[in-house]
Design an enzyme around this catalytic site. Structure first.
Site, PDB file in Angstrom:
ATOM      1  N   ASP A 150      36.242  38.379  41.979  1.00 40.23           N
ATOM      2  CA  ASP A 150      36.367  37.377  40.917  1.00 40.23           C
ATOM      3  C   ASP A 150      37.752  37.483  40.276  1.00 40.23           C
ATOM      4  O   ASP A 150      38.148  38.532  39.786  1.00 40.23           O
ATOM      5  CB  ASP A 150      35.276  37.617  39.870  1.00 40.23           C
ATOM      6  CG  ASP A 150      35.032  36.401  38.996  1.00 40.23           C
ATOM      7  OD1 ASP A 150      36.016  35.829  38.483  1.00 40.23           O
ATOM      8  OD2 ASP A 150      33.865  36.023  38.812  1.00 40.23           O
ATOM      9  N   SER A 161      34.209  30.433  36.870  1.00 43.56           N
ATOM     10  CA  SER A 161      33.487  31.164  37.903  1.00 43.56           C
ATOM     11  C   SER A 161      32.191  30.479  38.305  1.00 43.56           C
ATOM     12  O   SER A 161      31.752  30.597  39.454  1.00 43.56           O
ATOM     13  CB  SER A 161      33.186  32.591  37.424  1.00 43.56           C
ATOM     14  OG  SER A 161      34.365  33.330  37.285  1.00 43.56           O
ATOM     15  N   THR A 193      28.957  34.293  38.840  1.00 42.77           N
ATOM     16  CA  THR A 193      29.116  34.308  40.291  1.00 42.77           C
ATOM     17  C   THR A 193      27.821  34.648  41.025  1.00 42.77           C
ATOM     18  O   THR A 193      27.387  33.878  41.887  1.00 42.77           O
ATOM     19  CB  THR A 193      30.260  35.242  40.701  1.00 42.77           C
ATOM     20  OG1 THR A 193      31.461  34.816  40.056  1.00 42.77           O
ATOM     21  CG2 THR A 193      30.466  35.219  42.203  1.00 42.77           C
ATOM     22  N   GLU A 217      29.966  41.104  44.704  1.00 41.78           N
ATOM     23  CA  GLU A 217      31.021  40.651  43.794  1.00 41.78           C
ATOM     24  C   GLU A 217      31.730  41.821  43.117  1.00 41.78           C
ATOM     25  O   GLU A 217      31.093  42.670  42.495  1.00 41.78           O
ATOM     26  CB  GLU A 217      30.452  39.744  42.703  1.00 41.78           C
ATOM     27  CG  GLU A 217      31.557  39.183  41.809  1.00 41.78           C
ATOM     28  CD  GLU A 217      31.072  38.633  40.483  1.00 41.78           C
ATOM     29  OE1 GLU A 217      31.806  37.828  39.885  1.00 41.78           O
ATOM     30  OE2 GLU A 217      29.975  39.019  40.025  1.00 41.78           O
ATOM     31  N   ASP A 259      38.555  39.973  37.488  1.00 43.16           N
ATOM     32  CA  ASP A 259      38.735  38.848  36.568  1.00 43.16           C
ATOM     33  C   ASP A 259      38.917  39.323  35.131  1.00 43.16           C
ATOM     34  O   ASP A 259      39.777  38.817  34.398  1.00 43.16           O
ATOM     35  CB  ASP A 259      37.504  37.948  36.679  1.00 43.16           C
ATOM     36  CG  ASP A 259      37.469  36.846  35.636  1.00 43.16           C
ATOM     37  OD1 ASP A 259      38.315  35.950  35.698  1.00 43.16           O
ATOM     38  OD2 ASP A 259      36.577  36.889  34.760  1.00 43.16           O
ATOM     39  N   HIS A 288      41.968  38.581  32.490  1.00 46.86           N
ATOM     40  CA  HIS A 288      41.842  37.990  31.165  1.00 46.86           C
ATOM     41  C   HIS A 288      42.529  38.857  30.113  1.00 46.86           C
ATOM     42  O   HIS A 288      43.075  38.339  29.137  1.00 46.86           O
ATOM     43  CB  HIS A 288      40.361  37.837  30.796  1.00 46.86           C
ATOM     44  CG  HIS A 288      39.703  36.636  31.404  1.00 46.86           C
ATOM     45  ND1 HIS A 288      40.100  35.348  31.124  1.00 46.86           N
ATOM     46  CD2 HIS A 288      38.670  36.531  32.271  1.00 46.86           C
ATOM     47  CE1 HIS A 288      39.339  34.496  31.799  1.00 46.86           C
ATOM     48  NE2 HIS A 288      38.452  35.185  32.505  1.00 46.86           N
ATOM     49  N   ASP A 348      36.874  33.336  43.722  1.00 47.91           N
ATOM     50  CA  ASP A 348      36.488  32.036  43.176  1.00 47.91           C
ATOM     51  C   ASP A 348      37.664  31.339  42.505  1.00 47.91           C
ATOM     52  O   ASP A 348      37.699  30.115  42.394  1.00 47.91           O
ATOM     53  CB  ASP A 348      35.326  32.192  42.194  1.00 47.91           C
ATOM     54  CG  ASP A 348      35.553  33.307  41.182  1.00 47.91           C
ATOM     55  OD1 ASP A 348      36.586  34.010  41.261  1.00 47.91           O
ATOM     56  OD2 ASP A 348      34.695  33.495  40.311  1.00 47.91           O
ATOM     57  N   HIS A 349      38.649  32.119  42.069  1.00 48.30           N
ATOM     58  CA  HIS A 349      39.853  31.613  41.405  1.00 48.30           C
ATOM     59  C   HIS A 349      40.763  32.801  41.128  1.00 48.30           C
ATOM     60  O   HIS A 349      40.373  33.961  41.351  1.00 48.30           O
ATOM     61  CB  HIS A 349      39.500  30.932  40.066  1.00 48.30           C
ATOM     62  CG  HIS A 349      38.710  31.811  39.144  1.00 48.30           C
ATOM     63  ND1 HIS A 349      39.282  32.854  38.437  1.00 48.30           N
ATOM     64  CD2 HIS A 349      37.389  31.833  38.846  1.00 48.30           C
ATOM     65  CE1 HIS A 349      38.353  33.477  37.744  1.00 48.30           C
ATOM     66  NE2 HIS A 349      37.187  32.889  37.966  1.00 48.30           N
TER      67      HIS A 349
END
Length: 387
Positions: free
Chosen positions: A63, A103, A156, A271, A276, A280, A318-319
């Site tokens: 993620d 997500s 996710t 995952e 992620d 952030h 996912d990004h």
């Protein structure tokens, strides 16, 4: 006074809803030095003889993992299992309503082959439930599993098993687990199964359905087959420094149980959630440590695939999160310096790595929805079974 009280209550309510999103507080730690390198899986690629099509698929989702996140891990560890996968591509991550996906929409695109609005879990832009690759696998007598370092109800993993209009409907997402015959799921989020507003105890219901339920991997060490649910934290799991080998052992356990199932193969999604979260927070240490943790888990899956010869492994994201760049590094010292352009997600393409039978299908540049389509075709699911 009345207005002030109403405002305060609203803030408290929103704060409660956002409790699962508190990893987004940004700080400014830019440098990472590796604590301990891991060895990548050694094999002779010329000696591998995979089957033509996979019986099993293991999908890893890092993620928030873009190219810089991968290269940061590569710099400090010297080598990654990811880079030794045979085929590489890129997926474009946009959602149906936003150039920058979240997500939930990103996971739903990968799991269903349909782009939807940000925040949607397994539903289309009109709120209609979409059938996921996990659910198609179940229909076709394959065993299924989910593993996550977040709560198992988070965006996710939820997008592979649940159908809800909003990603923060954690109790409703947990309830959706009861509507499937998933064989194994391992992750946090125990409170959404037991401390619920509706008074249901989903752990009791899981036990009644025949699941072995545990709250740690040590507790279920002897379990080799059957249906297994392990809720490893009340909410999210700790970060990589504090949770130890949780992801590696969870991946091993899921593969062990799924490969022992009386089924026509299996589908497993793993995952690495907290790559992620480090993005952030603009925290290079957090990001890189989480990448390396997922890569270690990937190594266990690759060992299985090399021996099995019938398992396709896909690694993607996912990004991307953070607009991360690698500004400098020293591989001899296991050191990397990074920069970030944002505390949010970005719109850039993300990498796809593939290894095993059918891996060549994942080369090139394509929409995130194509990952579902490629998996569906490689599993030889019949078009007439499509919803």
């Amino acid at each position: 006074m009345k207005t002030f009280v109403c405002s305060l209550l609203c803030l408290l309510f929103v704060g409660g809803l956002n409790a699962q999103e508190d990893y987004k507080d940004k700080n400014q730690k830019f440098e990472y030095t590796i604590e301990k390198k891991h060895q990548v899986v050694q094999f002779d690629p010329d000696a591998l003889r995979f089957k033509k099509r996979p019986k099993n698929i293991i999908l890893f989702i890092g993620d928030g993992m873009g190219v810089a996140q991968v290269f940061s891990g590569m710099t400090v560890n010297g080598e990654l299992n990811m880079q030794n996968m045979s085929h590489v591509g890129f997926n474009k991550t946009q959602s149906a309503d936003n150039y920058v996906t979240d997500s939930a929409a990103g996971g739903t695109a990968i799991s269903t082959g349909t782009r939807t609005y940000n925040g949607a879990i397994g539903v289309d832009v009109n709120g209609k439930p979409l059938t996921t690759i996990l659910e198609y696998a179940e229909r076709n007598n394959k065993a299924t599993g989910l593993v996550s370092t977040s709560a198992i109800t988070h965006a996710t993993p939820a997008s592979f098993i649940a159908h809800q209009p909003k990603r923060m409907m954690y109790e409703e997402i947990a309830g959706d687990f009861m509507n499937t015959d998933i064989d194994v799921f391992i992750g946090g989020g125990a409170d959404f199964f037991t401390k619920r507003v509706d008074g249901r105890n989903l752990v009791t219901e899981l036990s009644d359905k025949g699941y072995r339920v545990g709250y740690s991997l040590e507790e279920v060490e002897a379990v080799k087959s059957g249906q297994l649910a392990v809720l490893t934290a009340v909410g999210h799991n700790a970060g990589y420094r504090d949770r130890g080998e949780m992801l590696v052992k969870s991946t091993e356990k899921a593969i062990e149980v799924l490969s022992n199932a009386d089924s026509k193969g299996f589908f497993l999604m793993v995952e690495g959630s907290q790559i992620d979260w480090g993005g952030h927070q603009n925290d290079a240490s957090y990001v890189t440590g989480e990448v390396l943790d997922m890569d270690k888990a990937l190594g266990e899956a690759m060992k299985f695939a090399i021996e099995d010869r019938n398992t396709l492994i896909i690694v993607t994201a996912d990004h991307e999160t953070g607009g991360m760049t690698v500004e400098n590094g020293d591989p001899t010292k296991g050191k990397v310096s990074t920069g970030f352009t944002t505390g949010n997600h970005t719109a850039v393409m993300v990498p796809v790595f593939a290894f095993g039978p059918g891996a060549e299908a994942f080369s090139g540049v394509y929409d995130n929805t194509e990952i579902f389509e490629k998996m569906y075709k490689l599993f030889r699911f019949k078009e007439k079974d499509r919803d």
